[in-house]
Motif scaffolding. Structure first.
Motif, PDB file in Angstrom:
ATOM      1  N   PHE A 120       0.837  -1.197   0.000  1.00 32.09           N
ATOM      2  CA  PHE A 120       0.000   0.000   0.000  1.00 32.09           C
ATOM      3  C   PHE A 120       0.875   1.251   0.000  1.00 32.09           C
ATOM      4  CE2 PHE A 120      -2.395  -3.342   2.054  1.00 32.09           C
ATOM      5  CZ  PHE A 120      -3.687  -3.180   1.583  1.00 32.09           C
ATOM      6  N   SER A 121       0.524   2.209  -0.843  1.00 32.03           N
ATOM      7  CA  SER A 121       1.114   3.542  -0.762  1.00 32.03           C
ATOM      8  C   SER A 121       0.391   4.321   0.328  1.00 32.03           C
ATOM      9  CB  SER A 121       0.979   4.263  -2.105  1.00 32.03           C
ATOM     10  OG  SER A 121       1.640   3.557  -3.122  1.00 32.03           O
ATOM     11  N   VAL A 122       1.156   5.038   1.146  1.00 33.31           N
ATOM     12  CA  VAL A 122       0.597   5.690   2.328  1.00 33.31           C
ATOM     13  C   VAL A 122       0.886   7.183   2.307  1.00 33.31           C
ATOM     14  CG1 VAL A 122       0.738   5.839   4.855  1.00 33.31           C
ATOM     15  CG2 VAL A 122       0.779   3.601   3.731  1.00 33.31           C
ATOM     16  N   LEU A 123      -0.140   7.977   2.581  1.00 35.37           N
ATOM     17  CA  LEU A 123      -0.013   9.415   2.822  1.00 35.37           C
ATOM     18  C   LEU A 123      -0.515   9.663   4.232  1.00 35.37           C
ATOM     19  CD1 LEU A 123      -1.524  10.719  -0.554  1.00 35.37           C
ATOM     20  CD2 LEU A 123       0.906  10.470   0.010  1.00 35.37           C
ATOM     21  N   THR A 124       0.379  10.022   5.139  1.00 32.81           N
ATOM     22  CA  THR A 124      -0.038  10.113   6.536  1.00 32.81           C
ATOM     23  C   THR A 124       0.576  11.328   7.227  1.00 32.81           C
ATOM     24  OG1 THR A 124      -0.224   8.874   8.616  1.00 32.81           O
ATOM     25  CG2 THR A 124       1.854   8.640   7.393  1.00 32.81           C
ATOM     26  N   ALA A 125      -0.134  11.802   8.225  1.00 32.80           N
ATOM     27  CA  ALA A 125       0.310  12.927   9.043  1.00 32.80           C
ATOM     28  C   ALA A 125      -0.449  12.872  10.356  1.00 32.80           C
ATOM     29  CB  ALA A 125       0.065  14.256   8.325  1.00 32.80           C
ATOM     30  N   ALA A 126      -0.027  13.690  11.302  1.00 30.97           N
ATOM     31  CA  ALA A 126      -0.610  13.634  12.641  1.00 30.97           C
ATOM     32  C   ALA A 126      -2.009  14.218  12.699  1.00 30.97           C
ATOM     33  CB  ALA A 126       0.303  14.363  13.636  1.00 30.97           C
ATOM     34  N   ARG A 127      -2.297  15.213  11.833  1.00 26.20           N
ATOM     35  CA  ARG A 127      -3.587  15.903  11.903  1.00 26.20           C
ATOM     36  C   ARG A 127      -4.300  15.861  10.559  1.00 26.20           C
ATOM     37  NH1 ARG A 127      -0.117  19.306  14.653  1.00 26.20           N
ATOM     38  NH2 ARG A 127      -0.023  20.807  12.924  1.00 26.20           N
ATOM     39  N   PRO A 128      -5.642  15.853  10.580  1.00 27.35           N
ATOM     40  CA  PRO A 128      -6.398  15.774   9.319  1.00 27.35           C
ATOM     41  C   PRO A 128      -6.060  16.870   8.321  1.00 27.35           C
ATOM     42  CG  PRO A 128      -7.830  15.316  11.180  1.00 27.35           C
ATOM     43  CD  PRO A 128      -6.524  15.775  11.764  1.00 27.35           C
ATOM     44  N   GLY A 129      -5.841  18.099   8.804  1.00 30.98           N
ATOM     45  CA  GLY A 129      -5.512  19.184   7.887  1.00 30.98           C
ATOM     46  C   GLY A 129      -4.206  18.946   7.145  1.00 30.98           C
ATOM     47  N   GLN A 130      -3.244  18.329   7.832  1.00 32.05           N
ATOM     48  CA  GLN A 130      -1.972  18.003   7.186  1.00 32.05           C
ATOM     49  C   GLN A 130      -2.165  16.903   6.134  1.00 32.05           C
ATOM     50  OE1 GLN A 130       0.025  17.007  10.845  1.00 32.05           O
ATOM     51  NE2 GLN A 130       1.059  19.007  10.956  1.00 32.05           N
ATOM     52  N   VAL A 131      -3.049  15.975   6.441  1.00 34.51           N
ATOM     53  CA  VAL A 131      -3.357  14.924   5.458  1.00 34.51           C
ATOM     54  C   VAL A 131      -4.009  15.534   4.225  1.00 34.51           C
ATOM     55  CG1 VAL A 131      -4.694  12.835   5.021  1.00 34.51           C
ATOM     56  CG2 VAL A 131      -3.581  13.157   7.247  1.00 34.51           C
ATOM     57  N   GLU A 172      -8.516   6.909  -2.864  1.00 41.06           N
ATOM     58  CA  GLU A 172      -8.699   5.498  -3.208  1.00 41.06           C
ATOM     59  C   GLU A 172      -7.374   4.872  -3.623  1.00 41.06           C
ATOM     60  OE1 GLU A 172     -10.840   2.453  -6.359  1.00 41.06           O
ATOM     61  OE2 GLU A 172     -11.804   4.390  -5.981  1.00 41.06           O
ATOM     62  N   PHE A 173      -6.549   5.627  -4.340  1.00 40.35           N
ATOM     63  CA  PHE A 173      -5.292   5.072  -4.821  1.00 40.35           C
ATOM     64  C   PHE A 173      -4.280   4.871  -3.691  1.00 40.35           C
ATOM     65  CE2 PHE A 173      -1.111   5.365  -6.967  1.00 40.35           C
ATOM     66  CZ  PHE A 173      -1.267   4.313  -7.855  1.00 40.35           C
ATOM     67  N   CYS A 174      -4.331   5.708  -2.674  1.00 39.82           N
ATOM     68  CA  CYS A 174      -3.422   5.612  -1.530  1.00 39.82           C
ATOM     69  C   CYS A 174      -4.225   5.413  -0.248  1.00 39.82           C
ATOM     70  CB  CYS A 174      -2.602   6.892  -1.377  1.00 39.82           C
ATOM     71  SG  CYS A 174      -1.540   7.306  -2.769  1.00 39.82           S
ATOM     72  N   LEU A 175      -3.579   4.863   0.768  1.00 40.15           N
ATOM     73  CA  LEU A 175      -4.127   4.941   2.122  1.00 40.15           C
ATOM     74  C   LEU A 175      -3.776   6.324   2.650  1.00 40.15           C
ATOM     75  CD1 LEU A 175      -3.092   1.516   3.725  1.00 40.15           C
ATOM     76  CD2 LEU A 175      -5.332   2.158   2.829  1.00 40.15           C
ATOM     77  N   ALA A 176      -4.746   7.157   2.885  1.00 40.15           N
ATOM     78  CA  ALA A 176      -4.500   8.528   3.305  1.00 40.15           C
ATOM     79  C   ALA A 176      -5.221   8.788   4.616  1.00 40.15           C
ATOM     80  CB  ALA A 176      -4.975   9.517   2.241  1.00 40.15           C
ATOM     81  N   GLY A 177      -4.494   9.328   5.601  1.00 41.84           N
ATOM     82  CA  GLY A 177      -5.144   9.646   6.859  1.00 41.84           C
ATOM     83  C   GLY A 177      -4.170   9.732   8.018  1.00 41.84           C
ATOM     84  N   THR A 178      -4.700  10.031   9.166  1.00 42.58           N
ATOM     85  CA  THR A 178      -3.932   9.968  10.404  1.00 42.58           C
ATOM     86  C   THR A 178      -3.689   8.497  10.741  1.00 42.58           C
ATOM     87  OG1 THR A 178      -5.924   9.880  11.764  1.00 42.58           O
ATOM     88  CG2 THR A 178      -5.068  12.083  11.210  1.00 42.58           C
ATOM     89  N   PRO A 179      -2.813   8.200  11.681  1.00 42.71           N
ATOM     90  CA  PRO A 179      -2.597   6.789  12.029  1.00 42.71           C
ATOM     91  C   PRO A 179      -3.880   6.035  12.357  1.00 42.71           C
ATOM     92  CG  PRO A 179      -0.839   8.108  12.954  1.00 42.71           C
ATOM     93  CD  PRO A 179      -1.819   9.076  12.348  1.00 42.71           C
ATOM     94  N   ASP A 180      -4.759   6.632  13.133  1.00 43.10           N
ATOM     95  CA  ASP A 180      -6.010   5.945  13.475  1.00 43.10           C
ATOM     96  C   ASP A 180      -6.865   5.692  12.241  1.00 43.10           C
ATOM     97  OD1 ASP A 180      -5.518   5.679  16.192  1.00 43.10           O
ATOM     98  OD2 ASP A 180      -6.492   7.582  16.710  1.00 43.10           O
TER      99      ASP A 180
END
Length: 381
Positions: free
Chosen positions: A249-260, A324-332
């Protein structure tokens, strides 16, 4: 239920100041997150067009100035094996092309790594993709046929116990061939097969220890294809449950939703979706600039696209397509998404953190903390 396990994929790109900087970061993330394995890709060009690999679009270019400066994977894995005494991670290539190098050489490389890593090597293998083959003079006319013959060749050599091997093949014939790198304590590297189409799924059922597709699919499609892999295993006289289900999985992640959200809207993230098939674009009310019937990464040639063309192509991409193409979100949020995949059969997730494509190099680098948090939470799935 089988334990849910994770791996970390490194892009293997050259970095200034220290040529192994990214490798060290990925190894640290894997160790801190409790991952089972560390992977490197097998690419010559990057999947992102080099034309947009500029600081104004992609922050990590300040540390990795060459988009296509990607290390050769087996050499890199040998280096990582020498650094792995404390980490004790399994080491994999995700995935190597079946036809770009002779399968006897691939068999030798994987068996060598297995010995030197004390039994921790994984051979990820698939047909490969067009941009790693055709521009370099490699025949791309029958990738699935070459894959099937390459895998049969590797198995034949590994099972030969040093005896001469003669085997007819339209692509890789063997004539009195010898292979005598021994197994490590009786074991060979696991074979993880990247497969999506019907013929490849059947091959995965016949040969694979682990089915290891990419991410251009949805959870219900994953479940359906897993059923096909296991049916093929049964048809080949194997225990269907012996083929473990994994995915990268390609991942786009950050600590806060706005950063995502900023990551999802970035030029780099939107350009990634050019690797997606046309049918995925259609689901989000968009038209793929390479055509509705474009097959995706397998036939993509990013090195041919100039900056203006890429920016025009991605101008109106909806955020839903990136998500859909990436897993995007905060860790949770990412853990919640992968829990859904687990409910559709997934038991091993290899995560490739692409958050460094954020325009801010600092934001991209600190995303590793979010990836560590994600990996730790996934251990509880």
């Amino acid at each position: 239920m089988a334990k849910f396990r994770t791996g970390v994929m490194d892009s293997g790109v050259y970095t200034r100041f220290a040529p192994d900087l990214q490798f060290r970061g990925s190894r640290s993330v894997a160790m801190a997150g409790g991952a089972d394995s560390l992977w490197v890709t097998d690419h010559l060009p990057s999947i992102l067009p080099a034309s947009i690999w500029k600081p104004r679009h992609v922050g990590i270019t300040r540390l990795a100035p060459h988009a296509d400066g990607i290390y050769e994977p087996w050499t890199a894995l040998g280096y990582l094996a020498a650094q792995n005494r404390l980490a004790r991670l399994r080491l994999g290539v995700g995935v190597t092309d079946a036809g770009r190098r002779n399968p006897a050489v691939t068999a030798q490389a994987a068996a060598t790594l297995h010995q030197l890593s004390r039994g921790r090597a994984i051979l990820g293998i698939g047909t490969g993709i067009r941009d790693n083959n055709e521009p370099y003079g490699v025949d791309w006319s029958a990738p699935v046929g070459r894959f099937e013959e390459a895998l049969a060749t590797i198995r034949a050599l590994w099972d030969s116990h040093g005896s001469l091997v003669t085997r007819d093949s339209p692509y890789f014939p063997l004539r009195d061939a010898v292979f005598d790198v021994p197994p490590y304590r009786g074991s060979r590297p696991e074979i993880w097969v990247a497969a999506g189409g019907p013929r490849m799924l059947r091959a995965a059922g016949r040969y694979a220890d682990v089915w290891f597709p990419g991410f251009a699919q949805r959870p219900h499609e994953y479940r359906h294809r897993l059923d096909l892999v296991r049916a093929a295993a049964s048809d080949a006289g194997r225990d269907p449950s012996s083929v473990a289900p994994a995915a990268v999985f390609s991942v786009l992640t950050a600590a806060r939703p706005g950063q995502v959200d900023a990551l999802v809207e970035s030029v780099g993230a939107r350009a990634l979706t050019l690797c997606a098939p046309g049918e995925m674009w259609t689901r989000h009310g968009a038209t793929h600039p390479l055509g509705d019937d474009f097959t995706g990464l397998q036939d993509y040639l990013p090195q041919t696209l100039d900056e203006r063309t890429v920016l025009d192509y991605i101008e109106k991409i909806p955020a839903s397509l990136v998500r859909e193409f990436c897993l995007a979100g905060t860790p949770d949020e990412i853990v919640e998404q992968l829990a859904h995949w687990r409910d559709h059969g997934l038991r091993y997730a290899v995560l490739m953190n692409l958050s460094a494509i954020h325009p801010s190099v600092t934001q991209g680098m600190i995303s590793n903390a979010s990836l560590v948090a994600t990996l730790r939470k996934l251990k509880r799935l």
